[in-house]
Scaffold this active site. Structure first.
Site, PDB file in Angstrom:
ATOM      1  N   CYS A   1       3.574  -4.708   6.547  1.00  0.00           N
ATOM      2  CA  CYS A   1       3.110  -4.427   5.192  1.00  0.00           C
ATOM      3  C   CYS A   1       4.270  -3.920   4.338  1.00  0.00           C
ATOM      4  O   CYS A   1       5.332  -3.572   4.850  1.00  0.00           O
ATOM      5  CB  CYS A   1       2.000  -3.377   5.214  1.00  0.00           C
TER       6      CYS A   1
ATOM      7  N   HIS B   1       0.827  -1.210   0.000  1.00  0.00           N
ATOM      8  CA  HIS B   1       0.000   0.000   0.000  1.00  0.00           C
ATOM      9  C   HIS B   1       0.854   1.251   0.000  1.00  0.00           C
ATOM     10  O   HIS B   1       2.053   1.214   0.293  1.00  0.00           O
ATOM     11  CB  HIS B   1      -0.965   0.005   1.192  1.00  0.00           C
TER      12      HIS B   1
END
Length: 144
Positions: A115, A99
């Protein structure tokens, strides 16, 4: 009996052969190298982009292995980390995603909770590429 048009005949033959409705989609390969904090993106085997990323800092982990995206969300807010915005989220394993991040100064260093972070405009490019070609045609490879 009315005469069949040639385009109708071609469509019938394509349907019988199973080709109608299929469009050509490119295969996307995303390779994340944890040791160098880089992402290499290839489309049909040709280099598309190389970008710096941020992955898990000490005490956290970014999973290694091969995955396919299972959910694309234009804007996601982390339920685990104070509703932190995660623009252009590409979820690939449990709660792990590629992301965008607004902490671009930290790209190239391991600083996340696991992440894979990208600059927002690069996350958008990757998100739109996967949307266009299909998550089923995308492979994410993460190696140490």
């Amino acid at each position: 009996m009315p005469a069949r048009s040639s385009s109708g005949l071609i469509l019938t033959v394509l349907l019988l052969l199973g080709f109608a409705g299929q469009s050509a989609h490119a295969s996307i390969t995303i390779r994340v190298q944890l040791s160098t904090q880089t992402m290499l993106v290839a489309v049909d085997g040709a280099a598309y982009a190389t970008w710096p990323v941020s992955t898990a800092r000490r005490g956290y982990r970014t999973p290694t292995g091969t995955y396919r995206p299972y959910s694309l969300q234009r804007m996601h807010y982390s339920k685990l980390y104070d509703f932190t915005p995660m623009p252009y989220s590409i979820f690939f394993h449990g709660g792990y995603a590629i992301h965008g991040t607004f902490e671009v100064r930290n790209l190239g260093r391991p600083v996340s909770h696991g992440c894979i972070r990208l600059a927002p405009e690069r996350a958008q490019s990757l998100f739109e590429l996967i949307q266009a070609q299909g998550p089923q045609n995308t492979t994410i490879e993460i190696s140490p």
